[in-house]
Design a protein around this motif. Sequence first.
Motif, PDB file in Angstrom:
ATOM      1  N   TYR A  25       0.851  -1.185   0.000  1.00 50.63           N
ATOM      2  CA  TYR A  25       0.000   0.000   0.000  1.00 50.63           C
ATOM      3  C   TYR A  25       0.886   1.233   0.000  1.00 50.63           C
ATOM      4  O   TYR A  25       1.761   1.370   0.848  1.00 50.63           O
ATOM      5  CB  TYR A  25      -0.913   0.011   1.230  1.00 50.63           C
ATOM      6  CG  TYR A  25      -1.958  -1.071   1.194  1.00 50.63           C
ATOM      7  CD1 TYR A  25      -3.272  -0.777   0.858  1.00 50.63           C
ATOM      8  CD2 TYR A  25      -1.640  -2.392   1.478  1.00 50.63           C
ATOM      9  CE1 TYR A  25      -4.231  -1.766   0.805  1.00 50.63           C
ATOM     10  CE2 TYR A  25      -2.597  -3.387   1.428  1.00 50.63           C
ATOM     11  CZ  TYR A  25      -3.887  -3.070   1.093  1.00 50.63           C
ATOM     12  OH  TYR A  25      -4.843  -4.053   1.040  1.00 50.63           O
ATOM     13  N   PHE A  26       0.640   2.146  -0.919  1.00 53.22           N
ATOM     14  CA  PHE A  26       1.415   3.375  -1.024  1.00 53.22           C
ATOM     15  C   PHE A  26       0.582   4.546  -0.519  1.00 53.22           C
ATOM     16  O   PHE A  26      -0.593   4.670  -0.869  1.00 53.22           O
ATOM     17  CB  PHE A  26       1.811   3.625  -2.485  1.00 53.22           C
ATOM     18  CG  PHE A  26       2.741   2.578  -3.026  1.00 53.22           C
ATOM     19  CD1 PHE A  26       4.116   2.691  -2.859  1.00 53.22           C
ATOM     20  CD2 PHE A  26       2.243   1.463  -3.680  1.00 53.22           C
ATOM     21  CE1 PHE A  26       4.971   1.724  -3.343  1.00 53.22           C
ATOM     22  CE2 PHE A  26       3.089   0.485  -4.179  1.00 53.22           C
ATOM     23  CZ  PHE A  26       4.455   0.616  -4.009  1.00 53.22           C
ATOM     24  N   HIS A  27       1.216   5.413   0.283  1.00 53.34           N
ATOM     25  CA  HIS A  27       0.565   6.650   0.721  1.00 53.34           C
ATOM     26  C   HIS A  27       0.814   7.686  -0.359  1.00 53.34           C
ATOM     27  O   HIS A  27       1.963   7.995  -0.682  1.00 53.34           O
ATOM     28  CB  HIS A  27       1.130   7.123   2.059  1.00 53.34           C
ATOM     29  CG  HIS A  27       0.466   8.369   2.534  1.00 53.34           C
ATOM     30  ND1 HIS A  27       0.923   9.613   2.205  1.00 53.34           N
ATOM     31  CD2 HIS A  27      -0.643   8.553   3.286  1.00 53.34           C
ATOM     32  CE1 HIS A  27       0.124  10.521   2.746  1.00 53.34           C
ATOM     33  NE2 HIS A  27      -0.837   9.898   3.405  1.00 53.34           N
ATOM     34  N   VAL A  28      -0.270   8.194  -0.952  1.00 48.94           N
ATOM     35  CA  VAL A  28      -0.167   9.195  -2.013  1.00 48.94           C
ATOM     36  C   VAL A  28      -0.867  10.476  -1.569  1.00 48.94           C
ATOM     37  O   VAL A  28      -1.733  10.445  -0.693  1.00 48.94           O
ATOM     38  CB  VAL A  28      -0.767   8.680  -3.343  1.00 48.94           C
ATOM     39  CG1 VAL A  28       0.020   7.480  -3.853  1.00 48.94           C
ATOM     40  CG2 VAL A  28      -2.234   8.328  -3.208  1.00 48.94           C
ATOM     41  N   THR A  29      -0.480  11.580  -2.163  1.00 48.16           N
ATOM     42  CA  THR A  29      -1.050  12.874  -1.789  1.00 48.16           C
ATOM     43  C   THR A  29      -2.515  12.973  -2.188  1.00 48.16           C
ATOM     44  O   THR A  29      -3.355  13.374  -1.396  1.00 48.16           O
ATOM     45  CB  THR A  29      -0.247  14.013  -2.452  1.00 48.16           C
ATOM     46  OG1 THR A  29       1.136  13.803  -2.174  1.00 48.16           O
ATOM     47  CG2 THR A  29      -0.668  15.358  -1.895  1.00 48.16           C
TER      48      THR A  29
END
Length: 175
Positions: A25-29
């Motif tokens: 899971y990637f944290h994106v803006t």
Amino acid sequence: MLTSRIRNTNTDGKSFTFTFAYHTYFHVTDISEVRVEGLETLDYLDNLKNRERFTEQGDAIVFESEVDKVYLSTPTKIAILDHERKRTFELRKDGLPDAVVWNPWDKKAKAITDLGDDEYKHMLCVEAACVEKPIILKPGEEWRGRQELSAVPSSYCSGQLDPVGAFSSEEIGPA
């Protein structure tokens, strides 16, 4: 870097069959400003349409609604570009021919108990996987899968998947 090894230690002579995915899971803006490069023109199974097979259209994957797809026979490198943060995540993989791309969007996010109602806007799941054709191991056989993640400034990576190429035309060590 994550490396997984699975060995069939069955003594009864039976094969062992499994599928595999790293749940990354990637944290994106802002999910609406993210693009995924490296999966263009590939076939995928759409989990929102009973795993029906389609071919990706366009030059990159962008997000405007719920996505739950299994891309097939994917390249060893995939880039996740977060334009607002000017950052690119590079996912490299080996032994995992597929890639899962998932974002629940607003309605499904509200039904997921450990995900806040608006948190779907700041997350993207891109998983190195082996889904379409399960791995079959005979007794004594071993399988290995690897995923490597790195983050680089987008100005070095946009439009190409290897940031080294932005600095030199020569290869700088093993990939």
